[in-house]
Design a protein around this motif. Structure first.
Motif, PDB file in Angstrom:
ATOM      1  N   GLU A 138      18.371  46.482  75.173  1.00  0.00           N
ATOM      2  CA  GLU A 138      17.105  47.175  74.980  1.00  0.00           C
ATOM      3  C   GLU A 138      16.285  47.201  76.267  1.00  0.00           C
ATOM      4  O   GLU A 138      15.699  48.232  76.627  1.00  0.00           O
ATOM      5  N   GLU A 139      16.237  46.070  76.954  1.00  0.00           N
ATOM      6  CA  GLU A 139      15.441  45.980  78.178  1.00  0.00           C
ATOM      7  C   GLU A 139      16.021  46.833  79.306  1.00  0.00           C
ATOM      8  O   GLU A 139      15.275  47.505  80.021  1.00  0.00           O
ATOM      9  N   ILE A 140      17.351  46.822  79.472  1.00  0.00           N
ATOM     10  CA  ILE A 140      17.951  47.616  80.549  1.00  0.00           C
ATOM     11  C   ILE A 140      17.852  49.100  80.227  1.00  0.00           C
ATOM     12  O   ILE A 140      17.628  49.926  81.123  1.00  0.00           O
ATOM     13  N   ALA A 141      17.959  49.466  78.951  1.00  0.00           N
ATOM     14  CA  ALA A 141      17.790  50.866  78.553  1.00  0.00           C
ATOM     15  C   ALA A 141      16.376  51.334  78.879  1.00  0.00           C
ATOM     16  O   ALA A 141      16.187  52.432  79.416  1.00  0.00           O
ATOM     17  N   HIS A 163      14.352  50.042  81.154  1.00  0.00           N
ATOM     18  CA  HIS A 163      14.244  50.063  82.618  1.00  0.00           C
ATOM     19  C   HIS A 163      14.804  51.366  83.188  1.00  0.00           C
ATOM     20  O   HIS A 163      14.225  51.946  84.106  1.00  0.00           O
ATOM     21  N   LEU A 164      15.925  51.826  82.642  1.00  0.00           N
ATOM     22  CA  LEU A 164      16.585  53.025  83.147  1.00  0.00           C
ATOM     23  C   LEU A 164      16.077  54.311  82.500  1.00  0.00           C
ATOM     24  O   LEU A 164      16.400  55.403  82.960  1.00  0.00           O
ATOM     25  N   GLY A 165      15.325  54.180  81.407  1.00  0.00           N
ATOM     26  CA  GLY A 165      14.808  55.360  80.724  1.00  0.00           C
ATOM     27  C   GLY A 165      15.869  56.110  79.934  1.00  0.00           C
ATOM     28  O   GLY A 165      15.831  57.340  79.845  1.00  0.00           O
ATOM     29  N   VAL A 166      16.814  55.360  79.369  1.00  0.00           N
ATOM     30  CA  VAL A 166      17.884  55.952  78.563  1.00  0.00           C
ATOM     31  C   VAL A 166      17.945  55.229  77.222  1.00  0.00           C
ATOM     32  O   VAL A 166      17.276  54.225  77.011  1.00  0.00           O
ATOM     33  N   SER A 167      18.773  55.735  76.319  1.00  0.00           N
ATOM     34  CA  SER A 167      18.912  55.100  75.008  1.00  0.00           C
ATOM     35  C   SER A 167      19.906  53.939  75.068  1.00  0.00           C
ATOM     36  O   SER A 167      20.707  53.835  76.003  1.00  0.00           O
ATOM     37  N   LYS A 168      19.855  53.099  74.047  1.00  0.00           N
ATOM     38  CA  LYS A 168      20.829  52.011  73.941  1.00  0.00           C
ATOM     39  C   LYS A 168      22.240  52.571  73.816  1.00  0.00           C
ATOM     40  O   LYS A 168      23.177  52.002  74.371  1.00  0.00           O
ATOM     41  N   ASP A 169      22.393  53.680  73.107  1.00  0.00           N
ATOM     42  CA  ASP A 169      23.714  54.310  72.962  1.00  0.00           C
ATOM     43  C   ASP A 169      24.274  54.716  74.324  1.00  0.00           C
ATOM     44  O   ASP A 169      25.471  54.585  74.569  1.00  0.00           O
ATOM     45  N   THR A 170      23.421  55.219  75.206  1.00  0.00           N
ATOM     46  CA  THR A 170      23.859  55.589  76.549  1.00  0.00           C
ATOM     47  C   THR A 170      24.324  54.358  77.313  1.00  0.00           C
ATOM     48  O   THR A 170      25.356  54.394  77.997  1.00  0.00           O
ATOM     49  N   VAL A 171      23.609  53.259  77.190  1.00  0.00           N
ATOM     50  CA  VAL A 171      24.011  52.013  77.864  1.00  0.00           C
ATOM     51  C   VAL A 171      25.393  51.584  77.379  1.00  0.00           C
ATOM     52  O   VAL A 171      26.273  51.275  78.193  1.00  0.00           O
ATOM     53  N   GLY A 221      26.033  55.717  92.472  1.00  0.00           N
ATOM     54  CA  GLY A 221      26.576  56.863  91.751  1.00  0.00           C
ATOM     55  C   GLY A 221      27.294  56.523  90.465  1.00  0.00           C
ATOM     56  O   GLY A 221      27.907  57.400  89.853  1.00  0.00           O
ATOM     57  N   GLY A 222      27.211  55.297  90.010  1.00  0.00           N
ATOM     58  CA  GLY A 222      27.915  54.886  88.799  1.00  0.00           C
ATOM     59  C   GLY A 222      27.504  55.631  87.550  1.00  0.00           C
ATOM     60  O   GLY A 222      28.310  55.862  86.660  1.00  0.00           O
ATOM     61  N   ALA A 223      26.246  56.053  87.493  1.00  0.00           N
ATOM     62  CA  ALA A 223      25.750  56.749  86.305  1.00  0.00           C
ATOM     63  C   ALA A 223      25.839  58.259  86.451  1.00  0.00           C
ATOM     64  O   ALA A 223      25.454  58.992  85.544  1.00  0.00           O
ATOM     65  N   ALA A 224      26.355  58.722  87.589  1.00  0.00           N
ATOM     66  CA  ALA A 224      26.407  60.166  87.851  1.00  0.00           C
ATOM     67  C   ALA A 224      27.348  60.858  86.875  1.00  0.00           C
ATOM     68  O   ALA A 224      28.384  60.316  86.492  1.00  0.00           O
ATOM     69  N   ASP A 225      26.985  62.065  86.513  1.00  0.00           N
ATOM     70  CA  ASP A 225      27.814  62.907  85.655  1.00  0.00           C
ATOM     71  C   ASP A 225      28.715  63.723  86.565  1.00  0.00           C
ATOM     72  O   ASP A 225      28.319  64.774  87.059  1.00  0.00           O
ATOM     73  N   LEU A 226      29.902  63.237  86.836  1.00  0.00           N
ATOM     74  CA  LEU A 226      30.816  63.891  87.761  1.00  0.00           C
ATOM     75  C   LEU A 226      31.383  65.168  87.167  1.00  0.00           C
ATOM     76  O   LEU A 226      31.654  65.254  85.981  1.00  0.00           O
ATOM     77  N   GLY A 227      31.576  66.159  88.007  1.00  0.00           N
ATOM     78  CA  GLY A 227      32.198  67.404  87.568  1.00  0.00           C
ATOM     79  C   GLY A 227      31.236  68.385  86.923  1.00  0.00           C
ATOM     80  O   GLY A 227      31.617  69.473  86.563  1.00  0.00           O
TER      81      GLY A 227
END
Length: 67
Positions: free
Chosen positions: A9-12, A14-22, A54-60
């Protein structure tokens, strides 16, 4: 002072994303996470480095399809 461990919950937040995305990033994009029992924990410096590299980047340019 040692760096604090953050929850999903805290890292989500911090990053401004949902828990599902994490959870998806842990499984599909090798997001740096540490399993402690049934819980996932994160070091903010590791996650921030992963994002900057770039780990979270949407490649392609395509969204990953969920299975």
């Amino acid at each position: 002072m040692p760096e604090q461990w953050l929850s999903v919950e805290e890292i989500a937040s911090h990053l401004g994303v949902s828990k599902d995305t994490v959870y998806a990033w842990i499984n599909k994009k090798k997001m740096p996470a540490h399993r402690i029992g049934r819980l996932w924990k994160f070091k903010i410096t590791e996650v921030d480095h992963w994002v900057r590299s770039g780990g979270a980047a949407d490649l392609g340019g395509k969204r990953e399809q969920q299975k």
